[in-house]
Design an enzyme around this catalytic site. Sequence first.
Site, PDB file in Angstrom:
ATOM      1  N   LYS A  55       0.809  -1.228   0.000  1.00 48.59           N
ATOM      2  CA  LYS A  55       0.000   0.000   0.000  1.00 48.59           C
ATOM      3  C   LYS A  55       0.841   1.277   0.000  1.00 48.59           C
ATOM      4  CE  LYS A  55      -3.651  -2.120   2.779  1.00 48.59           C
ATOM      5  NZ  LYS A  55      -4.618  -1.899   3.862  1.00 48.59           N
ATOM      6  N   ASP A  66      -9.736   2.308   3.193  1.00 44.15           N
ATOM      7  CA  ASP A  66      -9.684   1.713   4.539  1.00 44.15           C
ATOM      8  C   ASP A  66     -10.381   2.586   5.593  1.00 44.15           C
ATOM      9  OD1 ASP A  66      -8.342  -0.615   3.830  1.00 44.15           O
ATOM     10  OD2 ASP A  66      -6.362   0.279   4.089  1.00 44.15           O
ATOM     11  N   GLY A  70       0.143   2.614  13.399  1.00 42.51           N
ATOM     12  CA  GLY A  70       0.628   2.032  12.139  1.00 42.51           C
ATOM     13  C   GLY A  70      -0.226   2.485  10.960  1.00 42.51           C
ATOM     14  N   GLY A  71      -0.132   1.744   9.853  1.00 41.12           N
ATOM     15  CA  GLY A  71      -0.829   2.110   8.624  1.00 41.12           C
ATOM     16  C   GLY A  71      -2.341   2.157   8.783  1.00 41.12           C
ATOM     17  N   ALA A  72      -2.905   1.202   9.505  1.00 42.68           N
ATOM     18  CA  ALA A  72      -4.361   1.156   9.668  1.00 42.68           C
ATOM     19  C   ALA A  72      -4.836   2.348  10.498  1.00 42.68           C
ATOM     20  CB  ALA A  72      -4.772  -0.151  10.326  1.00 42.68           C
ATOM     21  N   ARG A  85       2.021   2.419  22.068  1.00 42.79           N
ATOM     22  CA  ARG A  85       3.111   1.922  22.911  1.00 42.79           C
ATOM     23  C   ARG A  85       4.341   2.816  22.736  1.00 42.79           C
ATOM     24  NH1 ARG A  85       5.031  -4.049  21.525  1.00 42.79           N
ATOM     25  NH2 ARG A  85       5.437  -2.994  19.554  1.00 42.79           N
ATOM     26  N   GLY A  91     -14.436  -6.058  13.484  1.00 37.91           N
ATOM     27  CA  GLY A  91     -13.512  -5.683  12.418  1.00 37.91           C
ATOM     28  C   GLY A  91     -13.913  -6.200  11.046  1.00 37.91           C
TER      29      GLY A  91
HETATM   30  P1  ATR Z   1      -0.473  -1.743  10.581  1.00 39.04           P
HETATM   31  O1  ATR Z   1       0.268  -1.002   9.507  1.00 39.04           O
HETATM   32  O2  ATR Z   1      -1.164  -2.971  10.098  1.00 39.04           O
HETATM   33  O3  ATR Z   1      -1.390  -0.858  11.365  1.00 39.04           O
HETATM   34  P2  ATR Z   1       1.972  -1.770  12.188  1.00 39.04           P
HETATM   35  O4  ATR Z   1       2.525  -0.596  11.489  1.00 39.04           O
HETATM   36  O5  ATR Z   1       2.853  -2.954  12.382  1.00 39.04           O
HETATM   37  O6  ATR Z   1       0.647  -2.349  11.531  1.00 39.04           O
HETATM   38  O7  ATR Z   1       1.425  -1.285  13.595  1.00 39.04           O
HETATM   39  C1  ATR Z   1       1.079  -2.154  14.605  1.00 39.04           C
HETATM   40  C2  ATR Z   1       0.609  -1.332  15.802  1.00 39.04           C
HETATM   41  O8  ATR Z   1       0.391  -2.257  16.883  1.00 39.04           O
HETATM   42  C3  ATR Z   1       1.653  -0.330  16.294  1.00 39.04           C
HETATM   43  O9  ATR Z   1       0.970   0.818  16.750  1.00 39.04           O
HETATM   44  C4  ATR Z   1       2.330  -1.068  17.439  1.00 39.04           C
HETATM   45  O10 ATR Z   1       2.886  -0.244  18.421  1.00 39.04           O
HETATM   46  P3  ATR Z   1       4.401   0.349  18.279  1.00 39.04           P
HETATM   47  O11 ATR Z   1       4.311   1.508  17.341  1.00 39.04           O
HETATM   48  O12 ATR Z   1       4.793   0.744  19.636  1.00 39.04           O
HETATM   49  O13 ATR Z   1       5.225  -0.790  17.714  1.00 39.04           O
HETATM   50  C5  ATR Z   1       1.146  -1.820  18.018  1.00 39.04           C
HETATM   51  N1  ATR Z   1       1.541  -2.994  18.806  1.00 39.04           N
HETATM   52  C6  ATR Z   1       2.051  -4.151  18.337  1.00 39.04           C
HETATM   53  N2  ATR Z   1       2.284  -5.013  19.368  1.00 39.04           N
HETATM   54  C7  ATR Z   1       1.913  -4.365  20.502  1.00 39.04           C
HETATM   55  C8  ATR Z   1       1.917  -4.710  21.906  1.00 39.04           C
HETATM   56  N3  ATR Z   1       2.337  -5.901  22.314  1.00 39.04           N
HETATM   57  N4  ATR Z   1       1.447  -3.781  22.769  1.00 39.04           N
HETATM   58  C9  ATR Z   1       1.011  -2.586  22.361  1.00 39.04           C
HETATM   59  N5  ATR Z   1       0.985  -2.188  21.060  1.00 39.04           N
HETATM   60  C10 ATR Z   1       1.426  -3.068  20.153  1.00 39.04           C
END
Ligand code: ATR
Length: 280
Positions: free
Chosen positions: A66, A104, A130-132, A152, A245
């Site tokens: 994407k 999205d 993240g992207g979503a 986080r 979802g």
């Molecule tokens: P996407 O693009 O699909 O949204 P991504 O960019 O991998 O996926 O983002 C995943 C999200 O889940 C991030 O906000 C991540 O937090 P970080 O930016 O701190 O990495 C969050 N995430 C993943 N595992 C987590 C956990 N165990 N606890 C809290 N947040 C988590």
Amino acid sequence: MKRVFGVFGDPIAHSLSPAMHNAAFSALGMDCIYHAFRVKPEKLEKAILGAEAMGLGGLNLTVPLKETALKLDCIKPDPLAERIGAVNTIVFGENGEIKGYNTDGLGAKQALQNAAVEIKGSKIVVAGAGGAARAIAFQLAADGAEITIVNRTEGRAIELAKDISAAALSGDVTGRGLSELKDLLQDTDVLINTTTLGMHPNIDTAIATAEDLHPSLTVFDIVYNPLETRLLKEAKASGAKTVSGVLMLVYQGAEAFRLWTGIEPPVELMKKTVLEALQA
Ligand code: ATR
């Protein structure tokens, strides 16, 4: 002659989009077929140009393509896709023009509207950056929600909030660390989880528990594998309203279908098809 549509991604074998769109084409009596293609980022431009040359009807793009798509010279992104920084739907124009959209955020918006959530003026916490989260927060800010992004890694939340604020959309956007979620939820209308917490195989994890939630809250988890995540179970236990979802997946697909064909898709059938595929 059959018109071919498709989704590009890698991995792509478990995509639910072919079942969802083929059910819609078949119900509407359209002579079309939708297929999943495994495409690597470095081959994306060739694959899109090839699809255009072969007269494909339209494409979806998924992980990890994407963001790559937005950087390609051959794609003309619409303003929302450009702001989000990602393209999930490609429309081929009559004159060889290749347009990029991002449905999205609209999918998330329609999932909330389906649950009778008034977006304008509501206080929405988006967990994850993240992207979503980006697609959803840009869309809901444009619709006038007051958004707080909690993550986080706090810096990513602040960065995303800044990007959205710089786009001068109507809503107010702030970024916070995950440790502030509990306090924020006291005065929140909608919580949207975009993190991977609760997603298979980590099904016992959740961004919040029942005691953090309250009955006047709507909890929307964009994770749909499993169908009822730990967060949705906690939300039910607290008396909060829940949004699955699966609805975001269906509505983003329905919006892509409208962009390609100009025809109103059978949304309920698409939802039923996805639910059946997930339960199989
Ligand atoms: P996407 O693009 O699909 O949204 P991504 O960019 O991998 O996926 O983002 C995943 C999200 O889940 C991030 O906000 C991540 O937090 P970080 O930016 O701190 O990495 C969050 N995430 C993943 N595992 C987590 C956990 N165990 N606890 C809290 N947040 C988590």
